[in-house]
Design a protein around this motif. Sequence first.
Motif, short mmCIF file in Angstrom:
data_model
loop_
_atom_site.label_atom_id
_atom_site.label_comp_id
_atom_site.label_asym_id
_atom_site.label_seq_id
_atom_site.Cartn_x
_atom_site.Cartn_y
_atom_site.Cartn_z
N PHE A 1 50.88 38.77 50.22
CA PHE A 1 50.22 39.92 50.84
C PHE A 1 51.25 40.94 51.31
O PHE A 1 51.11 42.14 51.08
N TRP A 2 52.32 40.43 51.93
CA TRP A 2 53.38 41.32 52.42
C TRP A 2 54.02 42.07 51.25
O TRP A 2 54.23 43.28 51.31
N LYS A 3 54.30 41.34 50.16
CA LYS A 3 54.90 41.96 48.97
C LYS A 3 53.95 43.02 48.41
O LYS A 3 54.37 44.10 48.01
N TYR A 4 52.65 42.68 48.37
CA TYR A 4 51.64 43.60 47.84
C TYR A 4 51.60 44.88 48.68
O TYR A 4 51.61 45.98 48.16
N GLU B 1 52.33 49.29 41.24
CA GLU B 1 52.42 47.83 41.28
C GLU B 1 51.14 47.22 41.86
O GLU B 1 50.65 46.21 41.38
N GLN B 2 50.60 47.88 42.90
CA GLN B 2 49.34 47.40 43.49
C GLN B 2 48.21 47.46 42.46
O GLN B 2 47.40 46.55 42.37
N GLN B 3 48.18 48.53 41.67
CA GLN B 3 47.14 48.68 40.65
C GLN B 3 47.29 47.58 39.59
O GLN B 3 46.31 47.03 39.12
N ALA B 4 48.53 47.27 39.25
CA ALA B 4 48.78 46.20 38.26
C ALA B 4 48.25 44.87 38.77
O ALA B 4 47.65 44.10 38.01
N VAL B 5 48.45 44.60 40.06
CA VAL B 5 47.94 43.36 40.66
C VAL B 5 46.41 43.36 40.62
O VAL B 5 45.79 42.37 40.23
N LYS B 6 45.79 44.49 40.98
CA LYS B 6 44.33 44.59 40.94
C LYS B 6 43.80 44.37 39.52
O LYS B 6 42.79 43.69 39.32
N ASP B 7 44.51 44.97 38.55
CA ASP B 7 44.09 44.81 37.15
C ASP B 7 44.15 43.35 36.72
O ASP B 7 43.25 42.86 36.04
N LYS B 8 45.23 42.66 37.14
CA LYS B 8 45.36 41.24 36.80
C LYS B 8 44.21 40.43 37.39
O LYS B 8 43.64 39.57 36.74
N ILE B 9 43.87 40.73 38.65
CA ILE B 9 42.79 40.00 39.33
C ILE B 9 41.45 40.28 38.63
O ILE B 9 40.69 39.35 38.35
N ASN B 10 41.19 41.56 38.33
CA ASN B 10 39.93 41.90 37.65
C ASN B 10 39.86 41.28 36.27
O ASN B 10 38.81 40.81 35.84
N ASN B 11 40.99 41.26 35.57
CA ASN B 11 41.06 40.65 34.25
C ASN B 11 40.74 39.16 34.33
O ASN B 11 39.98 38.63 33.53
N ALA B 12 41.32 38.50 35.34
CA ALA B 12 41.07 37.08 35.53
C ALA B 12 39.59 36.83 35.84
O ALA B 12 38.99 35.89 35.33
N LYS B 13 39.00 37.72 36.68
CA LYS B 13 37.57 37.60 37.01
C LYS B 13 36.71 37.75 35.75
O LYS B 13 35.78 36.98 35.54
#
Length: 80
Positions: free
Chosen positions: A19-22, A29-41
Amino acid sequence: MGTKGKGLLALLGLGALAFWKYKNSSPEEQQAVKDKINNAKDNLNKWGNDLKSKANEVVDQVKDKAEQVKTDVENSASNN
């Protein structure tokens, strides 16, 4: 503290670090993390839907087979 407690603390620590890194990363980078999460969902949902349709296919096959057996039994009963 038991092993479970230590494991939970480690997991919480990793979560806090992530969370701290995010929070300290760039918007890209935050958008990339969100994309990964949405992709996984999306992949999980797709997998769940595939499982549902496979289960429905099996149910339909079993129903068809049961109907066929019933018809065969009725036919052989009426022939005797």
